[in-house]
Scaffold this motif. Structure first.
Motif, PDB file in Angstrom:
ATOM      1  N   PHE A   1       0.819  -1.204   0.000  1.00  0.00           N
ATOM      2  CA  PHE A   1       0.000   0.000   0.000  1.00  0.00           C
ATOM      3  C   PHE A   1       0.860   1.264   0.000  1.00  0.00           C
ATOM      4  N   GLY A   2       1.992   1.199   0.707  1.00  0.00           N
ATOM      5  CA  GLY A   2       2.879   2.354   0.740  1.00  0.00           C
ATOM      6  C   GLY A   2       3.410   2.698  -0.635  1.00  0.00           C
ATOM      7  N   HIS A   3       3.825   1.681  -1.390  1.00  0.00           N
ATOM      8  CA  HIS A   3       4.333   1.923  -2.746  1.00  0.00           C
ATOM      9  C   HIS A   3       3.236   2.461  -3.661  1.00  0.00           C
ATOM     10  N   VAL A   4       2.030   1.901  -3.556  1.00  0.00           N
ATOM     11  CA  VAL A   4       0.938   2.321  -4.431  1.00  0.00           C
ATOM     12  C   VAL A   4       0.463   3.730  -4.063  1.00  0.00           C
ATOM     13  N   ALA A   5       0.287   3.995  -2.777  1.00  0.00           N
ATOM     14  CA  ALA A   5      -0.190   5.305  -2.337  1.00  0.00           C
ATOM     15  C   ALA A   5       0.772   6.418  -2.733  1.00  0.00           C
ATOM     16  N   SER A   6       2.071   6.120  -2.756  1.00  0.00           N
ATOM     17  CA  SER A   6       3.073   7.131  -3.097  1.00  0.00           C
ATOM     18  C   SER A   6       3.274   7.289  -4.597  1.00  0.00           C
ATOM     19  N   GLY A   7       2.699   6.378  -5.378  1.00  0.00           N
ATOM     20  CA  GLY A   7       2.874   6.423  -6.821  1.00  0.00           C
ATOM     21  C   GLY A   7       4.102   5.694  -7.322  1.00  0.00           C
ATOM     22  N   ARG A   8       4.867   5.059  -6.424  1.00  0.00           N
ATOM     23  CA  ARG A   8       6.044   4.309  -6.867  1.00  0.00           C
ATOM     24  C   ARG A   8       5.647   3.074  -7.673  1.00  0.00           C
ATOM     25  N   ILE A   9       4.507   2.492  -7.334  1.00  0.00           N
ATOM     26  CA  ILE A   9       3.938   1.406  -8.122  1.00  0.00           C
ATOM     27  C   ILE A   9       2.564   1.861  -8.597  1.00  0.00           C
ATOM     28  N   LYS A  10       2.344   1.787  -9.903  1.00  0.00           N
ATOM     29  CA  LYS A  10       1.077   2.215 -10.489  1.00  0.00           C
ATOM     30  C   LYS A  10       0.236   0.989 -10.828  1.00  0.00           C
ATOM     31  N   ILE A  11      -1.043   1.063 -10.474  1.00  0.00           N
ATOM     32  CA  ILE A  11      -1.981  -0.019 -10.770  1.00  0.00           C
ATOM     33  C   ILE A  11      -2.895   0.452 -11.890  1.00  0.00           C
ATOM     34  N   GLU A  12      -2.803  -0.196 -13.020  1.00  0.00           N
ATOM     35  CA  GLU A  12      -3.627   0.180 -14.166  1.00  0.00           C
ATOM     36  C   GLU A  12      -4.692  -0.888 -14.398  1.00  0.00           C
ATOM     37  N   ILE A  13      -5.923  -0.449 -14.425  1.00  0.00           N
ATOM     38  CA  ILE A  13      -7.041  -1.363 -14.674  1.00  0.00           C
ATOM     39  C   ILE A  13      -7.340  -1.315 -16.164  1.00  0.00           C
ATOM     40  N   ASN A  14      -6.993  -2.363 -16.864  1.00  0.00           N
ATOM     41  CA  ASN A  14      -7.114  -2.365 -18.321  1.00  0.00           C
ATOM     42  C   ASN A  14      -8.430  -2.934 -18.822  1.00  0.00           C
ATOM     43  N   GLN A  15      -9.155  -3.639 -17.967  1.00  0.00           N
ATOM     44  CA  GLN A  15     -10.464  -4.182 -18.347  1.00  0.00           C
ATOM     45  C   GLN A  15     -11.434  -3.998 -17.188  1.00  0.00           C
ATOM     46  N   ARG A  16     -12.602  -3.452 -17.486  1.00  0.00           N
ATOM     47  CA  ARG A  16     -13.679  -3.330 -16.505  1.00  0.00           C
ATOM     48  C   ARG A  16     -14.924  -4.014 -17.059  1.00  0.00           C
ATOM     49  N   TYR A  17     -15.590  -4.793 -16.211  1.00  0.00           N
ATOM     50  CA  TYR A  17     -16.800  -5.508 -16.610  1.00  0.00           C
ATOM     51  C   TYR A  17     -17.885  -5.284 -15.571  1.00  0.00           C
ATOM     52  N   ALA A  18     -19.141  -5.381 -16.005  1.00  0.00           N
ATOM     53  CA  ALA A  18     -20.237  -5.518 -15.054  1.00  0.00           C
ATOM     54  C   ALA A  18     -20.209  -6.951 -14.526  1.00  0.00           C
ATOM     55  N   LEU A  19     -20.613  -7.149 -13.282  1.00  0.00           N
ATOM     56  CA  LEU A  19     -20.580  -8.488 -12.703  1.00  0.00           C
ATOM     57  C   LEU A  19     -21.463  -9.454 -13.489  1.00  0.00           C
ATOM     58  N   GLN A  20     -22.562  -8.947 -14.047  1.00  0.00           N
ATOM     59  CA  GLN A  20     -23.437  -9.801 -14.859  1.00  0.00           C
ATOM     60  C   GLN A  20     -22.743 -10.338 -16.101  1.00  0.00           C
ATOM     61  N   ASP A  21     -21.621  -9.712 -16.485  1.00  0.00           N
ATOM     62  CA  ASP A  21     -20.903 -10.122 -17.695  1.00  0.00           C
ATOM     63  C   ASP A  21     -19.732 -11.055 -17.384  1.00  0.00           C
ATOM     64  N   ALA A  22     -19.854 -11.834 -16.331  1.00  0.00           N
ATOM     65  CA  ALA A  22     -18.760 -12.723 -15.925  1.00  0.00           C
ATOM     66  C   ALA A  22     -18.412 -13.744 -17.008  1.00  0.00           C
ATOM     67  N   VAL A  23     -19.400 -14.210 -17.746  1.00  0.00           N
ATOM     68  CA  VAL A  23     -19.134 -15.193 -18.803  1.00  0.00           C
ATOM     69  C   VAL A  23     -18.171 -14.609 -19.833  1.00  0.00           C
ATOM     70  N   GLN A  24     -18.440 -13.387 -20.297  1.00  0.00           N
ATOM     71  CA  GLN A  24     -17.569 -12.746 -21.277  1.00  0.00           C
ATOM     72  C   GLN A  24     -16.196 -12.463 -20.691  1.00  0.00           C
ATOM     73  N   ALA A  25     -16.166 -12.049 -19.430  1.00  0.00           N
ATOM     74  CA  ALA A  25     -14.887 -11.774 -18.780  1.00  0.00           C
ATOM     75  C   ALA A  25     -14.015 -13.022 -18.755  1.00  0.00           C
ATOM     76  N   HIS A  26     -14.611 -14.169 -18.444  1.00  0.00           N
ATOM     77  CA  HIS A  26     -13.845 -15.411 -18.409  1.00  0.00           C
ATOM     78  C   HIS A  26     -13.399 -15.823 -19.810  1.00  0.00           C
ATOM     79  N   ARG A  27     -14.239 -15.596 -20.813  1.00  0.00           N
ATOM     80  CA  ARG A  27     -13.828 -15.896 -22.185  1.00  0.00           C
ATOM     81  C   ARG A  27     -12.617 -15.064 -22.587  1.00  0.00           C
ATOM     82  N   ASP A  28     -12.667 -13.779 -22.265  1.00  0.00           N
ATOM     83  CA  ASP A  28     -11.552 -12.893 -22.600  1.00  0.00           C
ATOM     84  C   ASP A  28     -10.274 -13.337 -21.897  1.00  0.00           C
ATOM     85  N   MET A  29     -10.391 -13.692 -20.631  1.00  0.00           N
ATOM     86  CA  MET A  29      -9.223 -14.065 -19.851  1.00  0.00           C
ATOM     87  C   MET A  29      -8.603 -15.358 -20.399  1.00  0.00           C
ATOM     88  N   GLU A  30      -9.436 -16.348 -20.698  1.00  0.00           N
ATOM     89  CA  GLU A  30      -8.927 -17.621 -21.206  1.00  0.00           C
ATOM     90  C   GLU A  30      -8.311 -17.473 -22.593  1.00  0.00           C
TER      91      GLU A  30
END
Length: 323
Positions: free
Chosen positions: A282-311
């Motif tokens: 948390f210290g690294h992330v809060a300070s910006g030393r490690i950046k967390i990029e969310i490259n895919q966002r899904y609605a929970l109802q779209d879990a089937v598609q999310a799993h297809r994409d991941m596989e």
């Protein structure tokens, strides 16, 4: 009524169903949490397919973040209104809200959003124990990391850079190579067209690396072992391509190698160690030393598609369900 993704039989993505589920009051050592974001991890596929057995019918997912709405009578370290994150059993994170044990929760600092937390808690804590607990790595060391453009890979490479560790990363495409390099990966190997072990030897003056971090499994284990220097360590922390066959005699023949198959749960089971690993992350992330990029966002109802994409390998970095 709350909603959750559940499965009544193991199999492909289509076994995942969006269902109404009851959520009761928490017991003495439990809390009720309203999820804001849920992490999507490759290990979720292992439960869905039955590689990791679970009693059926079952919920899915082991990582999420949100806000506590009720606490049991014996809960003292978190309170109603706290923002928290977690990773680990029991299954059921793919839900709008749930009751769960309080002792697995980690309070979030103000600087970290729930979406960021859901994208990084498992991946970040995995990177934390791999770099800080598995082997006494030091500045100047070189390691091999498979799936360098994955969720763990992007955090791992940034953290390794902070520690002065050189990372040789494998990826499947030019696009993923650019992503990995942008996050601190020093050398890229395109495993579909290059011999991984030969390239590692070239990059290390013929010596090989002291540690290989392998989350792929069966398809990469031979190349991983051939990339190690004498008495090197193979860390098999995932099995995306299946469980690798290991011949103990080959460990001797290829240089008295060591192998470990660690699980995150065993590195965060003790509250003090979990707090230490999370605090550093948390210290690294809060300070910006490690950046967390969310490259895919899904609605929970779209879990089937999310799993297809991941596989299918269509995802890079971290993915989350947003509620």
């Amino acid at each position: 009524m709350a909603h959750a993704i559940r499965f009544h039989e193991t199999g492909g993505p289509d076994v995942l169903k969006w269902e109404e589920v009851p959520v009761g009051a928490p017991g003495p050592d439990e809390v009720r949490i309203r999820h804001v974001a849920v992490g999507l991890n490759f290990a979720d596929i292992y439960f869905r397919t039955g590689l990791y057995p679970a009693p059926l019918p079952a919920g899915l997912g082991v990582e999420a973040s949100g806000v506590i709405e009720a606490v049991g009578s014996d809960v003292t370290h978190v309170a109603v209104g706290d923002r928290v994150t977690y990773t680990g059993s029991p299954l059921g994170a793919y839900s709008t809200e749930r009751v769960m044990p309080a002792d697995s929760l980690i309070k979030l600092p103000d600087e970290i959003s729930c979406e960021t937390a859901a994208a990084m808690t498992m991946r970040g804590l995995t990177s934390s124990y791999l770099l800080r607990r598995i082997h006494p790595l030091k500045s100047g060391d070189t390691v091999l990391l498979h799936a360098a453009a994955g969720g763990v890979g992007l955090i791992f490479s940034q953290w390794a850079k902070l520690l002065g560790i050189t990372v040789i990363g494998t990826v499947s495409s030019e696009e993923k190579g650019e992503i990995a390099r942008a996050h601190g990966c020093d050398h890229i190997i395109y495993y579909r067209r290059e011999n991984v072990a030969e390239r590692v030897r070239e990059l290390t003056g013929g010596q090989g690396v002291p540690v290989v971090f392998d989350s792929i499994g069966k398809d990469t284990v031979a190349g991983s072992m051939a990339s190690l220097r004498r008495r090197g360590l193979l860390v098999c922390f995932g099995t995306a391509s299946g469980v690798p066959p290991l011949d103990a005699m080959q460990l001797a023949i290829q240089g008295s190698l060591f192998v470990t198959r660690p699980a995150l749960a065993d590195y965060i089971a003790e509250p003090a160690e979990r707090a230490a690993l999370a605090g550093e992350l948390f210290g690294h992330v809060a300070s910006g030393r490690i950046k967390i990029e969310i490259n895919q966002r899904y609605a929970l109802q779209d879990a089937v598609q999310a799993h297809r994409d991941m596989e299918a390998g269509r995802t890079t970095g971290s993915s989350v369900f947003v509620l």
